[in-house]
Design an enzyme around this catalytic site. Structure first.
Site, PDB file in Angstrom:
ATOM      1  N   CYS A  22      -2.711  11.154  -5.151  1.00  0.00           N
ATOM      2  CA  CYS A  22      -2.644  12.054  -4.572  1.00  0.00           C
ATOM      3  C   CYS A  22      -2.184  13.244  -5.101  1.00  0.00           C
ATOM      4  O   CYS A  22      -0.761  13.579  -5.942  1.00  0.00           O
ATOM      5  CB  CYS A  22      -1.286  11.438  -3.402  1.00  0.00           C
ATOM      6  SG  CYS A  22      -1.327  13.100  -2.507  1.00  0.00           S
ATOM      7  N   LYS A  61      -5.438   3.646  -7.227  1.00  0.00           N
ATOM      8  CA  LYS A  61      -6.532   4.958  -6.827  1.00  0.00           C
ATOM      9  C   LYS A  61      -5.405   6.421  -8.003  1.00  0.00           C
ATOM     10  O   LYS A  61      -5.042   5.888  -7.938  1.00  0.00           O
ATOM     11  CB  LYS A  61      -6.282   5.499  -5.306  1.00  0.00           C
ATOM     12  CG  LYS A  61      -7.117   6.641  -5.486  1.00  0.00           C
ATOM     13  CD  LYS A  61      -7.677   6.269  -3.941  1.00  0.00           C
ATOM     14  CE  LYS A  61      -6.484   8.657  -3.250  1.00  0.00           C
ATOM     15  NZ  LYS A  61      -7.147   8.487  -2.444  1.00  0.00           N
TER      16      LYS A  61
END
Length: 88
Positions: A22, A61
């Site tokens: 992110c 991720k």
């Protein structure tokens, strides 16, 4: 760690996915998201601790790197593979 343990013990989720990709500034300013890619050792310690303390599969991720001057996705992935994650 507490959030992962809560998910592990109190939900019927299938996996615990850690988002270290992110890029949102308010997330990165608090040492979260893709800013974790700047410190591979610290990130590995966090992920290993989570993997060691939950029964559900843990996934991570990531991005190619923090920015175009810090492309470390391959090295980061190699370190993550040593933590006990099930997918990257």
């Amino acid at each position: 760690m507490k959030a992962a343990q809560f998910l592990n013990n109190n939900t019927n989720c299938d996996i615990i996915d850690l988002n270290m990709g992110c890029p949102v500034p308010k997330v990165c300013k608090s040492n979260g998201g893709s800013s974790l890619m700047l410190d591979v050792e610290y990130s590995s310690q966090i992920v290993k601790a989570i993997c060691d303390n939950v029964k559900k599969p843990v996934t991570v991720k990531i991005r190619a790197g923090w920015d175009s001057n810090h492309i470390n996705g391959v090295d980061f992935a190699c370190q993550m593979a040593k933590t006990g994650i099930k997918a990257l």
